[in-house]
Enzyme design. Structure first.
Site, PDB file in Angstrom:
ATOM      1  N   GLU A 113     -28.572   9.257  25.822  1.00  0.00           N
ATOM      2  CA  GLU A 113     -27.928   8.280  26.524  1.00  0.00           C
ATOM      3  C   GLU A 113     -26.715   8.464  26.947  1.00  0.00           C
ATOM      4  O   GLU A 113     -26.139   9.196  25.986  1.00  0.00           O
ATOM      5  CB  GLU A 113     -27.837   6.889  26.192  1.00  0.00           C
ATOM      6  CG  GLU A 113     -27.821   5.778  26.829  1.00  0.00           C
ATOM      7  CD  GLU A 113     -27.971   4.304  26.189  1.00  0.00           C
ATOM      8  OE1 GLU A 113     -29.272   4.288  25.810  1.00  0.00           O
ATOM      9  OE2 GLU A 113     -27.292   3.365  26.212  1.00  0.00           O
ATOM     10  N   ASP A 115     -23.385   6.560  28.688  1.00  0.00           N
ATOM     11  CA  ASP A 115     -23.063   5.341  29.019  1.00  0.00           C
ATOM     12  C   ASP A 115     -21.494   5.214  29.706  1.00  0.00           C
ATOM     13  O   ASP A 115     -20.609   5.545  29.175  1.00  0.00           O
ATOM     14  CB  ASP A 115     -22.890   4.220  27.825  1.00  0.00           C
ATOM     15  CG  ASP A 115     -24.196   3.885  27.063  1.00  0.00           C
ATOM     16  OD1 ASP A 115     -25.156   4.158  27.867  1.00  0.00           O
ATOM     17  OD2 ASP A 115     -24.520   4.035  25.906  1.00  0.00           O
ATOM     18  N   GLU A 117     -19.756   1.452  29.921  1.00  0.00           N
ATOM     19  CA  GLU A 117     -19.980   0.009  29.671  1.00  0.00           C
ATOM     20  C   GLU A 117     -18.726  -0.724  29.816  1.00  0.00           C
ATOM     21  O   GLU A 117     -17.866  -0.355  29.350  1.00  0.00           O
ATOM     22  CB  GLU A 117     -20.652  -0.219  28.294  1.00  0.00           C
ATOM     23  CG  GLU A 117     -21.896   0.457  28.034  1.00  0.00           C
ATOM     24  CD  GLU A 117     -22.542   0.435  26.658  1.00  0.00           C
ATOM     25  OE1 GLU A 117     -23.549   0.166  26.346  1.00  0.00           O
ATOM     26  OE2 GLU A 117     -21.735   1.024  25.793  1.00  0.00           O
TER      27      GLU A 117
END
Length: 294
Positions: A113, A115, A117
């Site tokens: 993953e 990210d 955020e």
């Protein structure tokens, strides 16, 4: 004389408030890739009743009943992935608004993953933009995050700004309005995601950790919590592209990397707005993150 005194104050006592802008990177990768309509590139993943598309501007929201998320139609093995995003003002503690790459559905319990955020906040405090990289299951119970967190030089609730991830076989670059804020180079196979990933966006309740390590929770008196997305970009080598597909670069150099101007802009952001770097956290076990040492 007053002008020069003002200039000296700016140079030697720069404001910590939003609005102190980084130097121009001199190269603007977002302009090199065409936008796609939402349904050209994406589909609803969950919470369809908490998602509205209006003139290719997507709103997703979280309330007491549900959040929402979307996912790209195709997986990619490299590329430029961006969206212009506007965040909700006010009390948003506990709420995560995200734009990221993942293969968690293809590799449950053992996924990769990358990210971007936005960590919700309380009244009068700025949003935190968290960048993170998980590799082959390091986000599945055996948490080995590679977080770098930033405040922004503008208020992300007052308008749309473009956030992007550039993923190549040798590097990951995070960009805000074409300014590189972080470069994560491939230093070993063990510390870099190489399997195909999809592009996602979502809004959800992460009260246990999102705001000041969980001190402040989502307060549904302020619902709904809304994230707005437009200007979607997803260009690169899909998982189905021929082997000769050349990875995209964030700079004029076909081999990747950054120009001198981009490096200067990134160093400026990190010197003024970086608020957490996992490699400098004395509480972390750095034997698990060997890329910090070389």
């Amino acid at each position: 004389m007053a002008f020069f005194l003002s200039l000296l104050l700016i140079l030697f006592f720069p404001s910590s408030n939003a609005g102190y802008w980084p130097p121009s990177p001199g190269y603007y990768p977002s302009t090199k890739f065409r936008s796609v309509t939402f349904y050209q590139g994406f589909r609803n993943l969950w919470g369809p009743g908490h998602q509205i598309l209006d003139n290719n501007a997507l709103s997703i929201w979280l309330d007491r009943t549900s959040g929402s998320g979307f996912k790209s139609v195709r997986p990619f093995r490299s590329g430029y992935f961006g969206a212009s995003i506007k965040l909700q003002p006010g009390y948003t503690a506990g709420v995560i608004t995200a734009f990221y790459l993942s293969n968690n559905e293809a590799h449950p319990g053992y996924h990769d993953e990358v990210d971007i955020e936005f960590l919700g906040t309380t009244f009068g405090k700025p949003y935190t933009l968290q960048t993170n990289v998980y590799i082959r299951g390091s986000g599945d119970g055996r948490i080995i995050g590679r977080e770098m967190k930033f405040h922004l030089w503008f208020d992300p609730t007052q308008g749309f700004h473009h956030y992007a991830i550039l993923w190549r076989p040798n590097e990951i670059i995070f960009l805000v309005d074409d300014v590189p804020i972080r470069r994560y180079p491939r230093k070993s196979v063990a510390t870099f995601p190489l399997r195909p990933m999809w592009v996602y966006g979502s809004i959800w309740d992460a009260s246990s950790w999102a705001t000041e390590d969980g001190k402040y929770k989502a307060d549904y008196r302020y619902q709904p919590f809304v994230g707005m997305y437009n200007n979607f970009k997803a260009s690169g080598c899909s998982a189905y592209a021929p082997a000769w597909c050349r990875p995209i670069s964030a700079s004029p150099f076909r081999s990747g990397g950054l120009t001198r101007g981009q490096h200067m802009a990134m160093r400026w952001v990190q010197s003024h707005y970086l608020v957490y770097n996992y490699c400098r956290d004395p509480k972390r076990d750095h034997s698990l993150t060997p890329e910090c040492w070389g």
